[in-house]
Design a protein around this motif. Sequence first.
Motif, PDB file in Angstrom:
ATOM      1  N   GLU A 233     -60.784  11.436  20.870  1.00 35.09           N
ATOM      2  CA  GLU A 233     -59.812  11.133  21.909  1.00 35.09           C
ATOM      3  C   GLU A 233     -58.421  10.906  21.313  1.00 35.09           C
ATOM      4  O   GLU A 233     -58.274  10.457  20.179  1.00 35.09           O
ATOM      5  CB  GLU A 233     -60.263   9.902  22.699  1.00 35.09           C
ATOM      6  CG  GLU A 233     -61.530  10.154  23.505  1.00 35.09           C
ATOM      7  CD  GLU A 233     -62.082   8.882  24.124  1.00 35.09           C
ATOM      8  OE1 GLU A 233     -62.357   8.893  25.336  1.00 35.09           O
ATOM      9  OE2 GLU A 233     -62.252   7.902  23.371  1.00 35.09           O
TER      10      GLU A 233
ATOM     11  N   PHE B  68     -59.287   7.636  16.360  1.00 37.45           N
ATOM     12  CA  PHE B  68     -58.639   8.452  17.388  1.00 37.45           C
ATOM     13  C   PHE B  68     -57.810   9.534  16.711  1.00 37.45           C
ATOM     14  O   PHE B  68     -57.483   9.434  15.517  1.00 37.45           O
ATOM     15  CB  PHE B  68     -57.702   7.611  18.271  1.00 37.45           C
ATOM     16  CG  PHE B  68     -58.390   6.597  19.133  1.00 37.45           C
ATOM     17  CD1 PHE B  68     -58.836   6.934  20.403  1.00 37.45           C
ATOM     18  CD2 PHE B  68     -58.589   5.297  18.681  1.00 37.45           C
ATOM     19  CE1 PHE B  68     -59.472   5.997  21.197  1.00 37.45           C
ATOM     20  CE2 PHE B  68     -59.221   4.353  19.470  1.00 37.45           C
ATOM     21  CZ  PHE B  68     -59.664   4.702  20.735  1.00 37.45           C
TER      22      PHE B  68
ATOM     23  N   ARG C  60     -56.498  11.042  30.514  1.00 39.76           N
ATOM     24  CA  ARG C  60     -57.331  11.380  29.365  1.00 39.76           C
ATOM     25  C   ARG C  60     -56.919  10.643  28.095  1.00 39.76           C
ATOM     26  O   ARG C  60     -57.771  10.192  27.320  1.00 39.76           O
ATOM     27  CB  ARG C  60     -57.253  12.901  29.129  1.00 39.76           C
ATOM     28  CG  ARG C  60     -58.108  13.405  27.970  1.00 39.76           C
ATOM     29  CD  ARG C  60     -57.794  14.870  27.713  1.00 39.76           C
ATOM     30  NE  ARG C  60     -56.394  15.052  27.291  1.00 39.76           N
ATOM     31  CZ  ARG C  60     -55.755  16.216  27.316  1.00 39.76           C
ATOM     32  NH1 ARG C  60     -56.359  17.295  27.785  1.00 39.76           N
ATOM     33  NH2 ARG C  60     -54.503  16.287  26.898  1.00 39.76           N
ATOM     34  N   ASP C  61     -55.620  10.511  27.864  1.00 40.44           N
ATOM     35  CA  ASP C  61     -55.128   9.970  26.600  1.00 40.44           C
ATOM     36  C   ASP C  61     -54.900   8.464  26.681  1.00 40.44           C
ATOM     37  O   ASP C  61     -54.743   7.903  27.763  1.00 40.44           O
ATOM     38  CB  ASP C  61     -53.825  10.677  26.210  1.00 40.44           C
ATOM     39  CG  ASP C  61     -54.017  12.182  26.069  1.00 40.44           C
ATOM     40  OD1 ASP C  61     -55.122  12.607  25.689  1.00 40.44           O
ATOM     41  OD2 ASP C  61     -53.054  12.932  26.358  1.00 40.44           O
ATOM     42  N   TYR C  62     -54.840   7.830  25.514  1.00 39.91           N
ATOM     43  CA  TYR C  62     -54.737   6.375  25.431  1.00 39.91           C
ATOM     44  C   TYR C  62     -53.434   5.947  24.759  1.00 39.91           C
ATOM     45  O   TYR C  62     -52.842   6.687  23.970  1.00 39.91           O
ATOM     46  CB  TYR C  62     -55.906   5.812  24.620  1.00 39.91           C
ATOM     47  CG  TYR C  62     -57.229   5.898  25.312  1.00 39.91           C
ATOM     48  CD1 TYR C  62     -57.707   4.852  26.098  1.00 39.91           C
ATOM     49  CD2 TYR C  62     -58.029   7.036  25.185  1.00 39.91           C
ATOM     50  CE1 TYR C  62     -58.936   4.921  26.729  1.00 39.91           C
ATOM     51  CE2 TYR C  62     -59.256   7.125  25.818  1.00 39.91           C
ATOM     52  CZ  TYR C  62     -59.697   6.055  26.590  1.00 39.91           C
ATOM     53  OH  TYR C  62     -60.903   6.142  27.230  1.00 39.91           O
TER      54      TYR C  62
END
Length: 229
Positions: A2, A26, A62-64
Amino acid sequence: MENIVIVGTSTTADNIYHFVKKYSLFNILGFAVNSAYKEVEYFKGKPVFEIERLESVIDKQRDYLFIAIQWNNLNADRRDVYIELKNKGYKFANIVSPYAIVHGSLLGDNCWISDFACIEPNAKVYNNVFVKSCALIGDHSIVDDHCFIGAKSTIGGGARIGKQSFIGLGAIVFDEVQIGIKCIVGAATSIKRNLPDFSVYKTSSSFFVTKIYSEEVIESKLQFRKNIR
Protein backbone atom coordinates in the motif's frame (compact mmCIF):
# COMPACT_ATOMS: atom_id res chain seq x y z
CA MET A 1 2.22 -2.92 -1.00
CA GLU A 2 0.00 0.00 0.00
CA ASN A 3 1.03 3.59 -0.71
CA ILE A 4 1.76 6.25 1.91
CA VAL A 5 2.63 9.94 1.97
CA ILE A 6 4.52 11.19 5.03
CA VAL A 7 3.32 14.59 6.22
CA GLY A 8 6.31 16.73 7.20
CA THR A 9 9.97 17.14 6.28
CA SER A 10 11.42 17.37 9.79
CA THR A 11 13.79 14.98 11.55
CA THR A 12 10.69 13.04 12.65
CA ALA A 13 9.67 12.63 9.01
CA ASP A 14 13.22 11.48 8.29
CA ASN A 15 12.94 8.90 11.09
CA ILE A 16 9.57 7.66 9.83
CA TYR A 17 10.96 7.40 6.30
CA HIS A 18 13.84 5.17 7.44
CA PHE A 19 11.54 3.17 9.72
CA VAL A 20 9.02 2.43 6.95
CA LYS A 21 11.74 1.71 4.43
CA LYS A 22 13.75 -0.54 6.78
CA TYR A 23 10.75 -2.76 7.52
CA SER A 24 9.12 -2.47 4.08
CA LEU A 25 5.83 -1.39 5.65
CA PHE A 26 4.52 0.81 2.81
CA ASN A 27 5.47 2.16 -0.58
CA ILE A 28 6.48 5.78 0.12
CA LEU A 29 5.11 8.07 -2.60
CA GLY A 30 6.66 11.19 -1.07
CA PHE A 31 6.22 13.85 1.58
CA ALA A 32 3.68 16.65 2.05
CA VAL A 33 3.76 20.08 3.69
CA ASN A 34 1.64 23.21 3.57
CA SER A 35 2.65 25.43 0.65
CA ALA A 36 3.78 28.17 3.05
CA TYR A 37 6.38 25.81 4.52
CA LYS A 38 7.58 24.17 1.33
CA GLU A 39 11.29 24.88 0.92
CA VAL A 40 12.46 21.99 -1.26
CA GLU A 41 11.05 19.97 -4.15
CA TYR A 42 12.54 16.68 -2.94
CA PHE A 43 13.27 15.15 0.45
CA LYS A 44 15.11 11.84 0.88
CA GLY A 45 14.92 11.55 -2.89
CA LYS A 46 11.11 11.66 -2.88
CA PRO A 47 8.87 14.50 -4.13
CA VAL A 48 7.47 17.02 -1.65
CA PHE A 49 3.80 17.70 -2.37
CA GLU A 50 1.74 20.65 -1.21
CA ILE A 51 -1.02 19.59 1.17
CA GLU A 52 -3.42 21.99 -0.54
CA ARG A 53 -3.00 20.02 -3.81
CA LEU A 54 -2.58 16.56 -2.29
CA GLU A 55 -6.02 15.42 -3.43
CA SER A 56 -4.85 15.60 -7.04
CA VAL A 57 -1.79 13.48 -6.29
CA ILE A 58 -3.13 10.53 -4.29
CA ASP A 59 -6.28 8.43 -4.14
CA LYS A 60 -8.10 9.20 -0.86
CA GLN A 61 -9.86 5.85 -0.91
CA ARG A 62 -6.73 3.79 -1.46
CA ASP A 63 -3.64 5.65 -0.26
CA TYR A 64 -2.61 6.58 3.28
CA LEU A 65 -1.08 9.52 5.10
CA PHE A 66 1.07 9.55 8.22
CA ILE A 67 1.63 12.76 10.19
CA ALA A 68 5.26 12.80 11.27
CA ILE A 69 5.09 15.40 14.05
CA GLN A 70 6.16 14.42 17.57
CA TRP A 71 5.20 16.37 20.71
CA ASN A 72 5.46 20.01 19.60
CA ASN A 73 3.15 22.23 21.68
CA LEU A 74 2.09 19.26 23.81
CA ASN A 75 1.06 17.25 20.73
CA ALA A 76 -1.21 20.08 19.53
CA ASP A 77 0.65 20.51 16.22
CA ARG A 78 0.14 16.85 15.36
CA ARG A 79 -3.46 16.96 16.60
CA ASP A 80 -4.38 20.00 14.49
CA VAL A 81 -2.97 18.57 11.26
CA TYR A 82 -4.59 15.22 11.98
CA ILE A 83 -8.03 16.76 12.53
CA GLU A 84 -7.74 19.05 9.49
CA LEU A 85 -6.85 16.23 7.11
CA LYS A 86 -9.26 13.76 8.72
CA ASN A 87 -12.09 16.20 8.09
CA LYS A 88 -11.04 16.33 4.44
CA GLY A 89 -11.53 12.58 4.13
CA TYR A 90 -7.95 11.31 4.10
CA LYS A 91 -7.01 7.90 5.53
CA PHE A 92 -4.18 7.45 8.02
CA ALA A 93 -1.83 4.53 8.47
CA ASN A 94 -0.51 3.03 11.66
CA ILE A 95 3.26 2.53 11.66
CA VAL A 96 3.94 -0.59 13.75
CA SER A 97 7.37 -2.13 14.14
CA PRO A 98 7.53 -5.87 13.46
CA TYR A 99 9.45 -6.03 16.73
CA ALA A 100 6.65 -4.45 18.75
CA ILE A 101 4.36 -6.69 20.81
CA VAL A 102 0.69 -5.79 20.49
CA HIS A 103 -1.57 -8.02 22.54
CA GLY A 104 -4.02 -5.23 23.33
CA SER A 105 -6.17 -3.18 20.96
CA LEU A 106 -4.84 -0.52 18.62
CA LEU A 107 -8.16 1.25 18.09
CA GLY A 108 -6.99 4.41 16.37
CA ASP A 109 -5.01 5.51 13.33
CA ASN A 110 -1.90 7.62 12.78
CA CYS A 111 -0.23 5.72 15.61
CA TRP A 112 3.49 4.95 15.72
CA ILE A 113 4.36 1.86 17.75
CA SER A 114 8.14 1.71 17.73
CA ASP A 115 10.71 -1.03 18.24
CA PHE A 116 10.22 -3.33 21.24
CA ALA A 117 7.23 -1.39 22.56
CA CYS A 118 4.76 -3.68 24.32
CA ILE A 119 1.00 -3.22 24.52
CA GLU A 120 -0.29 -5.82 26.97
CA PRO A 121 -3.62 -7.72 26.78
CA ASN A 122 -6.81 -5.65 27.16
CA ALA A 123 -4.92 -2.36 26.86
CA LYS A 124 -6.41 0.20 24.47
CA VAL A 125 -4.57 2.78 22.38
CA TYR A 126 -6.64 5.38 20.54
CA ASN A 127 -5.98 7.87 17.70
CA ASN A 128 -2.76 9.68 16.84
CA VAL A 129 -0.61 8.20 19.62
CA PHE A 130 3.17 7.76 19.49
CA VAL A 131 4.59 4.93 21.63
CA LYS A 132 8.36 5.05 21.42
CA SER A 133 10.96 2.30 21.73
CA CYS A 134 10.78 -0.13 24.67
CA ALA A 135 7.74 1.56 26.25
CA LEU A 136 5.27 -0.64 28.12
CA ILE A 137 1.50 -0.10 28.03
CA GLY A 138 0.20 -2.31 30.84
CA ASP A 139 -2.81 -4.59 30.79
CA HIS A 140 -6.27 -2.95 30.93
CA SER A 141 -4.72 0.51 30.59
CA ILE A 142 -5.99 3.22 28.22
CA VAL A 143 -4.05 5.76 26.18
CA ASP A 144 -6.40 8.41 24.78
CA ASP A 145 -6.08 10.45 21.56
CA HIS A 146 -3.03 12.56 20.64
CA CYS A 147 -0.69 11.28 23.39
CA PHE A 148 3.08 10.79 23.33
CA ILE A 149 4.58 7.91 25.32
CA GLY A 150 8.36 8.30 25.62
CA ALA A 151 10.96 5.59 25.15
CA LYS A 152 11.38 3.12 28.03
CA SER A 153 8.44 4.58 29.92
CA THR A 154 6.02 2.31 31.79
CA ILE A 155 2.26 2.67 32.01
CA GLY A 156 1.02 0.34 34.76
CA GLY A 157 -1.97 -1.95 34.50
CA GLY A 158 -5.34 -0.23 34.65
CA ALA A 159 -3.84 3.26 34.30
CA ARG A 160 -5.30 5.88 31.99
CA ILE A 161 -3.45 8.58 30.06
CA GLY A 162 -5.74 11.51 29.22
CA LYS A 163 -5.98 13.14 25.82
CA GLN A 164 -2.95 14.98 24.48
CA SER A 165 -0.71 14.11 27.43
CA PHE A 166 3.04 13.60 27.34
CA ILE A 167 4.91 10.87 29.20
CA GLY A 168 8.67 11.49 29.23
CA LEU A 169 11.64 9.18 28.79
CA GLY A 170 11.76 6.42 31.38
CA ALA A 171 8.81 7.73 33.40
CA ILE A 172 6.71 5.29 35.43
CA VAL A 173 2.96 5.64 35.88
CA PHE A 174 1.87 3.12 38.50
CA ASP A 175 -1.10 0.75 38.28
CA GLU A 176 -4.58 2.34 38.28
CA VAL A 177 -3.22 5.90 38.20
CA GLN A 178 -5.33 8.34 36.19
CA ILE A 179 -3.42 11.01 34.26
CA GLY A 180 -5.66 13.92 33.24
CA ILE A 181 -6.07 15.73 29.94
CA LYS A 182 -3.05 17.67 28.58
CA CYS A 183 -0.65 16.64 31.33
CA ILE A 184 3.15 16.49 31.26
CA VAL A 185 4.88 13.69 33.15
CA GLY A 186 8.58 14.47 33.07
CA ALA A 187 11.39 12.09 32.20
CA ALA A 188 12.55 9.61 34.85
CA THR A 189 9.67 10.41 37.21
CA SER A 190 7.51 7.95 39.15
CA ILE A 191 3.91 8.88 39.71
CA LYS A 192 1.69 6.95 42.15
CA ARG A 193 -1.27 9.32 42.52
CA ASN A 194 -3.85 10.65 40.08
CA LEU A 195 -2.90 13.78 38.18
CA PRO A 196 -5.62 16.39 37.43
CA ASP A 197 -6.09 17.96 34.00
CA PHE A 198 -3.44 20.43 32.75
CA SER A 199 -0.80 19.35 35.30
CA VAL A 200 2.97 19.08 35.11
CA TYR A 201 4.83 16.51 37.19
CA LYS A 202 8.61 16.55 37.00
CA THR A 203 11.82 16.45 38.97
CA SER A 204 14.14 19.41 39.42
CA SER A 205 17.91 19.36 39.25
CA SER A 206 17.90 21.43 42.46
CA PHE A 207 16.78 18.31 44.34
CA PHE A 208 20.02 16.52 43.57
CA VAL A 209 23.37 16.92 45.30
CA THR A 210 26.61 16.29 43.43
CA LYS A 211 29.73 15.35 45.36
CA ILE A 212 33.18 15.00 43.85
CA TYR A 213 35.72 12.57 45.29
CA SER A 214 39.34 11.74 44.59
CA GLU A 215 40.13 9.05 42.05
CA GLU A 216 41.15 6.69 44.87
CA VAL A 217 37.99 7.21 46.95
CA ILE A 218 35.43 7.06 44.12
CA GLU A 219 36.09 3.35 43.55
CA SER A 220 35.10 2.61 47.13
CA LYS A 221 31.66 4.13 46.61
CA LEU A 222 30.36 1.24 44.55
CA GLN A 223 30.99 -2.09 46.25
CA PHE A 224 28.98 -5.26 46.37
CA ARG A 225 30.52 -6.00 49.77
CA LYS A 226 33.77 -5.35 51.53
CA ASN A 227 36.42 -8.04 51.28
CA ILE A 228 36.27 -10.59 54.04
CA ARG A 229 39.55 -12.24 54.88
